[in-house]
Design an enzyme around this catalytic site. Structure first.
Site, short mmCIF file in Angstrom:
data_model
loop_
_atom_site.label_atom_id
_atom_site.label_comp_id
_atom_site.label_asym_id
_atom_site.label_seq_id
_atom_site.Cartn_x
_atom_site.Cartn_y
_atom_site.Cartn_z
N CYS A 169 -49.37 50.88 -12.80
CA CYS A 169 -50.60 51.39 -12.21
C CYS A 169 -50.41 51.42 -10.69
O CYS A 169 -49.27 51.41 -10.21
CB CYS A 169 -51.82 50.56 -12.63
SG CYS A 169 -51.76 48.83 -12.12
N ASN A 205 -50.80 47.04 -9.52
CA ASN A 205 -50.23 46.02 -10.44
C ASN A 205 -51.03 44.72 -10.42
O ASN A 205 -50.49 43.64 -10.58
CB ASN A 205 -48.74 45.74 -10.13
CG ASN A 205 -48.01 44.95 -11.22
OD1 ASN A 205 -47.05 44.23 -10.91
ND2 ASN A 205 -48.42 45.05 -12.45
N CYS A 244 -54.72 45.10 -11.65
CA CYS A 244 -55.85 45.29 -12.58
C CYS A 244 -55.39 45.83 -13.93
O CYS A 244 -55.46 45.14 -14.95
CB CYS A 244 -56.89 46.24 -11.99
SG CYS A 244 -57.70 45.60 -10.50
N ARG A 245 -54.93 47.10 -13.98
CA ARG A 245 -54.68 47.76 -15.27
C ARG A 245 -53.34 47.41 -15.89
O ARG A 245 -53.29 47.04 -17.07
CB ARG A 245 -54.80 49.28 -15.11
CG ARG A 245 -56.21 49.74 -14.80
CD ARG A 245 -56.24 51.17 -14.28
NE ARG A 245 -55.62 51.27 -12.97
CZ ARG A 245 -55.44 52.39 -12.29
NH1 ARG A 245 -55.79 53.54 -12.83
NH2 ARG A 245 -54.90 52.38 -11.09
N SER A 246 -52.24 47.54 -15.12
CA SER A 246 -50.94 47.33 -15.78
C SER A 246 -50.69 45.87 -16.18
O SER A 246 -50.02 45.64 -17.20
CB SER A 246 -49.78 47.90 -14.95
OG SER A 246 -49.72 47.36 -13.66
N ASP A 257 -59.45 53.57 -12.61
CA ASP A 257 -59.15 52.47 -11.71
C ASP A 257 -60.42 51.63 -11.54
O ASP A 257 -61.42 52.12 -11.02
CB ASP A 257 -58.71 53.08 -10.37
CG ASP A 257 -58.33 52.02 -9.36
OD1 ASP A 257 -58.62 50.83 -9.59
OD2 ASP A 257 -57.74 52.40 -8.33
P1 4NP Z 1 -54.71 48.71 -10.33
O1 4NP Z 1 -56.04 48.66 -9.43
O2 4NP Z 1 -53.93 49.92 -9.89
O3 4NP Z 1 -55.24 48.87 -11.72
O4 4NP Z 1 -53.98 47.42 -10.11
C1 4NP Z 1 -55.99 48.71 -8.03
C2 4NP Z 1 -55.73 47.55 -7.32
C3 4NP Z 1 -55.71 47.58 -5.95
C4 4NP Z 1 -55.97 48.76 -5.28
C5 4NP Z 1 -56.23 49.91 -5.99
C6 4NP Z 1 -56.24 49.89 -7.37
N1 4NP Z 1 -55.98 48.78 -3.87
O5 4NP Z 1 -56.33 49.82 -3.28
O6 4NP Z 1 -55.66 47.76 -3.23
#
Ligand code: 4NP
Length: 149
Positions: free
Chosen positions: A9, A12, A14-16, A121
């Site tokens: 994602c 790294n 939240c989702r992955s 997201d």
């Molecule tokens: P992820 O979520 O891609 O599912 O881990 C996010 C975590 C952090 C950010 C964006 C999405 N960020 O902008 O810091």
């Protein structure tokens, strides 16, 4: 033969990490852990070394899965040699992966192949977004694993 599966994602956190934890739990339920190498990474660098977002840790724990010992890392070119399948959470991350791919034989794909094809997201939303994300990722991981067993 070991199947190496990498979930990707943006951050790294939240989702992955959820996908890694859910997929590992499904593989464990199938009794096939020795046949798989499972990891996750982000296309962005912001959270390198950090544990998953507390909201992802909490939703996984609610469903009986412990992801609290994961540490975020960024995708790098060696991943394209070291993984058989690289699974993106959304089309933006798939595009980023395609641009990084030095021309490997790793199979790049989206986790979800039916609408909504993107796992949204959840980072900037509330905690309720994490249950939806959990359910989407769980369904996607079940479909991904079935033909690999
Ligand atoms: P992820 O979520 O891609 O599912 O881990 C996010 C975590 C952090 C950010 C964006 C999405 N960020 O902008 O810091």
């Amino acid at each position: 033969m070991t199947r190496a599966v990498l979930f990707v994602c943006l951050g790294n956190i939240c989702r992955s990490p959820l996908a890694e934890g859910i997929f590992r739990a499904l593989v464990a339920e199938a009794g096939r852990l020795p046949d798989f190498r499972i990891d996750s990474a982000g296309t962005g660098p912001w959270h390198i070394g950090n544990p998953p977002d507390p909201r992802s840790i909490a939703i996984a724990a609610k469903h009986g899965i412990d992801i609290s010992d994961q540490k975020a890392r960024q995708v790098d070119k060696t991943d394209f040699e070291n993984f058989d399948v690289i699974v993106a959470m959304d089309d933006k991350n798939l595009t980023t992966l395609s641009a990084l791919d030095p021309g490997s034989s790793a199979g790049l794909r989206l986790l979800l192949n039916s609408p909504p094809a993107n796992v949204p997201d959840p980072y900037f939303g509330g905690p309720e977004g994490f249950e939806e994300v959990y359910q989407l990722i769980r369904a996607g991981c079940e479909n991904l694993l079935k033909p690999m067993l």
